[in-house]
Design a protein around this motif. Sequence first.
Motif, PDB file in Angstrom:
ATOM      1  N   LEU A 134     -25.685-109.815 -27.056  1.00 54.08           N
ATOM      2  CA  LEU A 134     -26.394-110.169 -25.777  1.00 54.08           C
ATOM      3  C   LEU A 134     -27.638-109.546 -25.896  1.00 54.08           C
ATOM      4  O   LEU A 134     -28.671-109.628 -25.511  1.00 54.08           O
ATOM      5  N   MET A 135     -27.488-108.139 -26.110  1.00 54.95           N
ATOM      6  CA  MET A 135     -28.767-107.475 -25.954  1.00 54.95           C
ATOM      7  C   MET A 135     -30.075-108.094 -26.969  1.00 54.95           C
ATOM      8  O   MET A 135     -31.092-108.001 -26.796  1.00 54.95           O
ATOM      9  N   ALA A 136     -29.595-108.390 -28.169  1.00 56.63           N
ATOM     10  CA  ALA A 136     -30.475-109.054 -29.388  1.00 56.63           C
ATOM     11  C   ALA A 136     -31.094-110.386 -28.747  1.00 56.63           C
ATOM     12  O   ALA A 136     -32.290-110.625 -28.891  1.00 56.63           O
ATOM     13  N   GLN A 137     -30.347-110.940 -28.075  1.00 58.39           N
ATOM     14  CA  GLN A 137     -30.765-112.429 -27.392  1.00 58.39           C
ATOM     15  C   GLN A 137     -31.624-112.174 -26.222  1.00 58.39           C
ATOM     16  O   GLN A 137     -32.677-112.746 -26.192  1.00 58.39           O
ATOM     17  N   THR A 138     -31.264-111.089 -25.490  1.00 51.45           N
ATOM     18  CA  THR A 138     -32.293-111.071 -24.206  1.00 51.45           C
ATOM     19  C   THR A 138     -33.240-110.167 -24.715  1.00 51.45           C
ATOM     20  O   THR A 138     -34.070-110.123 -23.615  1.00 51.45           O
ATOM     21  N   GLY A 139     -33.625-109.384 -25.570  1.00 53.20           N
ATOM     22  CA  GLY A 139     -34.388-108.274 -25.790  1.00 53.20           C
ATOM     23  C   GLY A 139     -34.353-107.328 -24.885  1.00 53.20           C
ATOM     24  O   GLY A 139     -35.002-106.672 -24.652  1.00 53.20           O
ATOM     25  N   TRP A 140     -33.113-106.817 -24.465  1.00 53.35           N
ATOM     26  CA  TRP A 140     -33.133-105.524 -23.685  1.00 53.35           C
ATOM     27  C   TRP A 140     -33.316-104.220 -24.643  1.00 53.35           C
ATOM     28  O   TRP A 140     -32.679-104.382 -25.471  1.00 53.35           O
ATOM     29  N   GLY A 141     -33.776-103.611 -23.985  1.00 53.38           N
ATOM     30  CA  GLY A 141     -34.052-102.046 -24.614  1.00 53.38           C
ATOM     31  C   GLY A 141     -32.702-101.401 -24.504  1.00 53.38           C
ATOM     32  O   GLY A 141     -32.527-100.403 -25.280  1.00 53.38           O
ATOM     33  N   ALA A 142     -31.941-101.572 -23.412  1.00 53.09           N
ATOM     34  CA  ALA A 142     -30.743-100.746 -23.245  1.00 53.09           C
ATOM     35  C   ALA A 142     -29.886-101.662 -22.366  1.00 53.09           C
ATOM     36  O   ALA A 142     -30.392-102.572 -21.793  1.00 53.09           O
ATOM     37  N   TYR A 143     -28.686-101.386 -22.692  1.00 54.95           N
ATOM     38  CA  TYR A 143     -27.506-102.113 -21.805  1.00 54.95           C
ATOM     39  C   TYR A 143     -27.629-102.140 -20.337  1.00 54.95           C
ATOM     40  O   TYR A 143     -27.178-100.612 -19.989  1.00 54.95           O
ATOM     41  N   GLU A 144     -27.622-102.941 -19.633  1.00 53.54           N
ATOM     42  CA  GLU A 144     -27.443-102.807 -18.166  1.00 53.54           C
ATOM     43  C   GLU A 144     -26.458-103.599 -17.762  1.00 53.54           C
ATOM     44  O   GLU A 144     -26.246-104.931 -17.466  1.00 53.54           O
ATOM     45  N   PRO A 145     -25.181-103.137 -17.459  1.00 57.39           N
ATOM     46  CA  PRO A 145     -23.982-103.912 -16.808  1.00 57.39           C
ATOM     47  C   PRO A 145     -24.331-105.097 -15.753  1.00 57.39           C
ATOM     48  O   PRO A 145     -23.573-105.929 -15.948  1.00 57.39           O
ATOM     49  N   GLU A 146     -25.065-104.502 -14.528  1.00 54.30           N
ATOM     50  CA  GLU A 146     -25.267-105.282 -13.730  1.00 54.30           C
ATOM     51  C   GLU A 146     -26.124-106.837 -14.081  1.00 54.30           C
ATOM     52  O   GLU A 146     -25.968-107.942 -13.505  1.00 54.30           O
ATOM     53  N   ARG A 147     -26.992-106.672 -15.124  1.00 56.17           N
ATOM     54  CA  ARG A 147     -27.489-107.860 -15.625  1.00 56.17           C
ATOM     55  C   ARG A 147     -26.569-108.755 -16.580  1.00 56.17           C
ATOM     56  O   ARG A 147     -27.136-109.811 -17.008  1.00 56.17           O
ATOM     57  N   ASP A 148     -25.589-108.104 -17.026  1.00 56.54           N
ATOM     58  CA  ASP A 148     -24.585-108.866 -17.865  1.00 56.54           C
ATOM     59  C   ASP A 148     -23.662-109.861 -17.015  1.00 56.54           C
ATOM     60  O   ASP A 148     -22.944-109.377 -16.686  1.00 56.54           O
ATOM     61  N   ALA A 149     -24.387-111.149 -17.107  1.00 52.42           N
ATOM     62  CA  ALA A 149     -23.507-112.001 -16.165  1.00 52.42           C
ATOM     63  C   ALA A 149     -22.030-112.274 -16.517  1.00 52.42           C
ATOM     64  O   ALA A 149     -21.136-112.307 -15.678  1.00 52.42           O
ATOM     65  N   GLN A 150     -21.737-112.293 -17.789  1.00 56.73           N
ATOM     66  CA  GLN A 150     -20.480-112.547 -18.227  1.00 56.73           C
ATOM     67  C   GLN A 150     -19.601-111.193 -18.209  1.00 56.73           C
ATOM     68  O   GLN A 150     -18.577-111.364 -17.607  1.00 56.73           O
ATOM     69  N   GLY A 151     -19.990-110.226 -18.548  1.00 54.00           N
ATOM     70  CA  GLY A 151     -19.327-108.995 -18.338  1.00 54.00           C
ATOM     71  C   GLY A 151     -19.087-108.567 -16.744  1.00 54.00           C
ATOM     72  O   GLY A 151     -18.173-108.035 -16.305  1.00 54.00           O
ATOM     73  N   SER A 152     -20.106-109.100 -15.910  1.00 52.03           N
ATOM     74  CA  SER A 152     -19.778-108.695 -14.468  1.00 52.03           C
ATOM     75  C   SER A 152     -18.857-109.803 -13.900  1.00 52.03           C
ATOM     76  O   SER A 152     -17.864-109.361 -13.178  1.00 52.03           O
ATOM     77  N   LYS A 153     -18.637-111.001 -14.431  1.00 57.89           N
ATOM     78  CA  LYS A 153     -17.745-112.061 -13.989  1.00 57.89           C
ATOM     79  C   LYS A 153     -16.400-111.399 -14.259  1.00 57.89           C
ATOM     80  O   LYS A 153     -15.272-111.479 -13.600  1.00 57.89           O
ATOM     81  N   TRP A 154     -16.136-111.069 -15.628  1.00 57.05           N
ATOM     82  CA  TRP A 154     -14.937-110.262 -15.866  1.00 57.05           C
ATOM     83  C   TRP A 154     -14.488-109.309 -15.185  1.00 57.05           C
ATOM     84  O   TRP A 154     -13.329-109.345 -14.834  1.00 57.05           O
ATOM     85  N   ALA A 155     -15.393-108.148 -14.869  1.00 58.94           N
ATOM     86  CA  ALA A 155     -15.047-107.190 -14.401  1.00 58.94           C
ATOM     87  C   ALA A 155     -14.889-107.515 -12.729  1.00 58.94           C
ATOM     88  O   ALA A 155     -13.844-106.912 -12.195  1.00 58.94           O
ATOM     89  N   HIS A 156     -15.292-108.607 -12.210  1.00 58.13           N
ATOM     90  CA  HIS A 156     -14.974-108.959 -10.830  1.00 58.13           C
ATOM     91  C   HIS A 156     -13.528-109.609 -10.842  1.00 58.13           C
ATOM     92  O   HIS A 156     -12.644-109.235 -10.009  1.00 58.13           O
ATOM     93  N   GLU A 157     -13.079-110.413 -12.107  1.00 62.97           N
ATOM     94  CA  GLU A 157     -12.103-110.769 -12.051  1.00 62.97           C
ATOM     95  C   GLU A 157     -10.866-109.685 -12.245  1.00 62.97           C
ATOM     96  O   GLU A 157      -9.646-109.740 -11.690  1.00 62.97           O
TER      97      GLU A 157
END
Length: 177
Positions: free
Chosen positions: A75-98
């Motif tokens: 995900l970081m490679a695809q989006t070009g993020w310099g650092a991982y931000e959980p709030e911006r991770d749509a799939q991770g946020s969805k799983w956390a909500h579930e």
Amino acid sequence: MWSAQDVARDQVRRRASGLDMAAVAEQVAGAAARERETTEQLRRGGSFSEFERDPERLAAIWTAKHVEWQRVRDLMAQTGWGAYEPERDAQGSKWAHEREERRDGALAARAAFEARRRGEADELRAELWLSAAPSRLIRAAAERAGLMPAQLLAQLAERVVVGEDGTVSVPPFTPSR
């Protein structure tokens, strides 16, 4: 309550927060090594530690962590993020909500169970063995009233009167449904 994937996703999400690509790559390598170790240890049948009671689950968690760290890296490679931000991770946020919804549901179910158990604390469940003569009387009275014998006995018990001298009696009554 949580699957191995749920545990891994939750732990990776928390640990990855703020990590750069190099640190995430280290985590991928570390998870791959732990996955190999736990899988090999499980295959050999040896124990992991005095604290680990379920070696199969531990191996499954490390496998899931490896997969999740890879997902975060990709995900970081695809989006070009310099650092991982959980709030911006749509799939991770969805799983956390579930996970939170399942957790809340499980906690609500547990609270309801505890409330029922507290309500039943004053109840008495008993198995009663009567000799033939009293048993026939109870069965006949229950049949005339259209009740099960246990229902008639419950109505009898609800009407018990204990005298000051300790005598127990039941005033006459008509059983009802």
